[in-house]
Design a protein around this motif. Sequence first.
Motif, PDB file in Angstrom:
ATOM      1  N   ASP A  62     -53.082  -7.765  47.170  1.00  0.00           N
ATOM      2  CA  ASP A  62     -54.117  -8.318  48.042  1.00  0.00           C
ATOM      3  C   ASP A  62     -55.028  -7.233  48.577  1.00  0.00           C
ATOM      4  O   ASP A  62     -56.239  -7.412  48.669  1.00  0.00           O
ATOM      5  CB  ASP A  62     -53.470  -9.042  49.227  1.00  0.00           C
ATOM      6  CG  ASP A  62     -53.120 -10.461  48.846  1.00  0.00           C
ATOM      7  OD1 ASP A  62     -52.553 -10.648  47.759  1.00  0.00           O
ATOM      8  OD2 ASP A  62     -53.439 -11.367  49.622  1.00  0.00           O
ATOM      9  N   VAL A  63     -54.409  -6.121  48.949  1.00  0.00           N
ATOM     10  CA  VAL A  63     -55.186  -5.035  49.537  1.00  0.00           C
ATOM     11  C   VAL A  63     -56.293  -4.608  48.579  1.00  0.00           C
ATOM     12  O   VAL A  63     -57.457  -4.467  48.977  1.00  0.00           O
ATOM     13  CB  VAL A  63     -54.279  -3.827  49.868  1.00  0.00           C
ATOM     14  CG1 VAL A  63     -55.116  -2.628  50.276  1.00  0.00           C
ATOM     15  CG2 VAL A  63     -53.297  -4.175  50.975  1.00  0.00           C
ATOM     16  N   VAL A 195     -47.256 -25.793  49.982  1.00  0.00           N
ATOM     17  CA  VAL A 195     -48.324 -25.379  49.057  1.00  0.00           C
ATOM     18  C   VAL A 195     -48.410 -23.867  48.926  1.00  0.00           C
ATOM     19  O   VAL A 195     -48.586 -23.329  47.837  1.00  0.00           O
ATOM     20  CB  VAL A 195     -49.712 -25.882  49.518  1.00  0.00           C
ATOM     21  CG1 VAL A 195     -50.237 -26.913  48.547  1.00  0.00           C
ATOM     22  CG2 VAL A 195     -49.663 -26.409  50.931  1.00  0.00           C
ATOM     23  N   ASP A 196     -48.285 -23.207  50.071  1.00  0.00           N
ATOM     24  CA  ASP A 196     -48.399 -21.749  50.044  1.00  0.00           C
ATOM     25  C   ASP A 196     -47.312 -21.139  49.177  1.00  0.00           C
ATOM     26  O   ASP A 196     -47.555 -20.221  48.407  1.00  0.00           O
ATOM     27  CB  ASP A 196     -48.315 -21.184  51.463  1.00  0.00           C
ATOM     28  CG  ASP A 196     -49.602 -21.395  52.240  1.00  0.00           C
ATOM     29  OD1 ASP A 196     -50.671 -21.444  51.588  1.00  0.00           O
ATOM     30  OD2 ASP A 196     -49.541 -21.537  53.465  1.00  0.00           O
ATOM     31  N   CYS A 197     -46.100 -21.675  49.331  1.00  0.00           N
ATOM     32  CA  CYS A 197     -44.988 -21.131  48.554  1.00  0.00           C
ATOM     33  C   CYS A 197     -45.193 -21.380  47.069  1.00  0.00           C
ATOM     34  O   CYS A 197     -44.863 -20.536  46.242  1.00  0.00           O
ATOM     35  CB  CYS A 197     -43.667 -21.737  49.027  1.00  0.00           C
ATOM     36  SG  CYS A 197     -42.996 -20.877  50.464  1.00  0.00           S
ATOM     37  N   PHE A 201     -45.280 -18.578  44.321  1.00  0.00           N
ATOM     38  CA  PHE A 201     -44.408 -18.583  43.158  1.00  0.00           C
ATOM     39  C   PHE A 201     -45.164 -18.126  41.918  1.00  0.00           C
ATOM     40  O   PHE A 201     -44.627 -17.420  41.066  1.00  0.00           O
ATOM     41  CB  PHE A 201     -43.831 -19.983  42.929  1.00  0.00           C
ATOM     42  CG  PHE A 201     -42.856 -20.038  41.779  1.00  0.00           C
ATOM     43  CD1 PHE A 201     -41.604 -19.455  41.902  1.00  0.00           C
ATOM     44  CD2 PHE A 201     -43.198 -20.632  40.570  1.00  0.00           C
ATOM     45  CE1 PHE A 201     -40.708 -19.472  40.858  1.00  0.00           C
ATOM     46  CE2 PHE A 201     -42.310 -20.654  39.519  1.00  0.00           C
ATOM     47  CZ  PHE A 201     -41.062 -20.076  39.652  1.00  0.00           C
ATOM     48  N   MET A 202     -46.420 -18.492  41.853  1.00  0.00           N
ATOM     49  CA  MET A 202     -47.236 -18.097  40.707  1.00  0.00           C
ATOM     50  C   MET A 202     -47.635 -16.618  40.790  1.00  0.00           C
ATOM     51  O   MET A 202     -47.636 -15.915  39.786  1.00  0.00           O
ATOM     52  CB  MET A 202     -48.517 -18.947  40.639  1.00  0.00           C
ATOM     53  CG  MET A 202     -48.276 -20.448  40.574  1.00  0.00           C
ATOM     54  SD  MET A 202     -47.139 -20.932  39.261  1.00  0.00           S
ATOM     55  CE  MET A 202     -48.170 -20.591  37.827  1.00  0.00           C
ATOM     56  N   THR A 203     -48.003 -16.169  41.978  1.00  0.00           N
ATOM     57  CA  THR A 203     -48.552 -14.825  42.096  1.00  0.00           C
ATOM     58  C   THR A 203     -47.490 -13.773  42.400  1.00  0.00           C
ATOM     59  O   THR A 203     -47.378 -12.774  41.693  1.00  0.00           O
ATOM     60  CB  THR A 203     -49.621 -14.783  43.200  1.00  0.00           C
ATOM     61  OG1 THR A 203     -49.044 -15.284  44.408  1.00  0.00           O
ATOM     62  CG2 THR A 203     -50.814 -15.640  42.824  1.00  0.00           C
ATOM     63  N   ASN A 204     -46.734 -13.983  43.460  1.00  0.00           N
ATOM     64  CA  ASN A 204     -45.754 -12.997  43.904  1.00  0.00           C
ATOM     65  C   ASN A 204     -44.543 -13.725  44.491  1.00  0.00           C
ATOM     66  O   ASN A 204     -44.419 -13.873  45.699  1.00  0.00           O
ATOM     67  CB  ASN A 204     -46.406 -12.084  44.960  1.00  0.00           C
ATOM     68  CG  ASN A 204     -45.517 -10.899  45.300  1.00  0.00           C
ATOM     69  OD1 ASN A 204     -44.372 -10.818  44.859  1.00  0.00           O
ATOM     70  ND2 ASN A 204     -46.043  -9.994  46.095  1.00  0.00           N
TER      71      ASN A 204
END
Length: 429
Positions: A62-63, A195-197, A201-204
């Motif tokens: 993200d950074v 939703v966030d999780c 799950f897809m990204t990190n």
Amino acid sequence: MSGEKIKAIYGTRDILPVEADIWRKIVTAVSKTADEYNYGFIHTPIFEATELFSRGIGEASDVVTKEMYTFRDQGDRSLTLRPEGTASVVRSYIEHSMGSRQGLVKVWYAGPMFRQERPQAGRFRQFYQFGFEAIGSLDPSIDAEIIAANYNIMESLGIDDKKLYVNSIGMPEERKSHKKAFSDFIKPILDEFCVDCKKRFMTNPLRMFDCKREECIALLKDAPVMFDYLSAENRKHFDTVCEFLNHAGISYELDKKMVRGLDYYTRTAWEIKCDKLGSQDAISGGGRYDLLVEQLGGKPTPGIGFAAGIERVMLAMPEKEPEGSRKNFGFFIVVRDSRYKKDAFGLVMKIRKLGLPADMDYLGRSLKAQMKQADKSGFCYSIILAEDEMARGKAVLRNMVDSRQFEIELNGLLKVKNAIQLGEMIGRK
RNA sequence: GUGGAUGUAGCUCAGUUUGGUUAGAGCGCUAGGUUGUGGCCCUGGAGGCCGUGGGUUCGAGUCCCAUCAUCCACCCCA
């Protein structure tokens, strides 16, 4: 036309003298600990080649993807205001071949970092960090030392509601096999997460452990954690670190679900949290980065370090006693009549030359106002230049704490050679 | 990037619901009460494009719209 007020940029702020005072105390305490632990101070530039961070922190993090202040200079080079300190230190380590001059390099730094995030309590776009780095050793004892340094700094600043969490996040191969097991565990129940999780799950995927929703936390209760997938070697490394910490009397808690945000972290990881901070409760975080030096073009060299956010440390520190009664040694010169201003000025300069704090009124204010100012200056003495005494070559020395006052020889005062003589002169009466 | 809240004196805020002369308080600043002295007390004074722009209205700090800014939370991190 010209009346538009220019304000500090969103997410940046001024640190005014009252606050800067606490700031200085923090850095002084850090510096003291650094001396005790034999870490040398290092200054690195505030901006670097963008690539240093994208390669070091992780292209996908993200950074790097959305939080960096990146710009082009006149030579069309892509530069970035540093979002963290470790990459720069490692760059410097490689650039100056520090490793070939000494086996273990121990340095610390302090300064501003920049991240384009939405500001909130304890988070700014320009914020200040101090950090320690030890590059060159894979021995568990250095892990323990630097964790101890981190912990002791917080202790010396009087931060009580703190907790040290430690974990090992292993090396890439171990992470890979854990990631697979984790995915296998989650996939059948993925629909039950928020939703966030699902996005995580897809990204990190490991970030799912950071979710604050009760439902998600419950679902993850028996999920495989990285810690259980450590190789025997790395498990032993971690256990040894813990033994060293025990031996040093440092209390910590194993947090198998702890995850690190920056990609370069390996093996030992830790975090210090303060529960009275609210949402941004991590005041300090660190870990090993055993692959980073190589990643940035150096010889394979293990490293370890931590960074702490000064603004958050300040929030976590106990409220300082209300200033007011506090008086420092020093003199405020007051004139009863403006014709003595030059004498006052000379006296102020004289006292300063002796290495002592002195001040006077520069606004031509009334005696009462000058006395008020003397009171607020925080100096424990005022010297009043008044007609009767001046006529006899004397001045009034007033103790601003107990209100006692007496005459002193003005000439003698001006002839004083050092602070000790001045002290004697004051002490005699 | 997403959601919520808030913008009135240097600071902390009241006043907005129910529009109505010169917009208030406390703290701070400043001058005096005390003709030679700070803190406590008392009296006076300075200091406001009521975030900005537009609209409704005879009249807007107050109602409506827009915009900007700040704060809090999410995301992520120190």
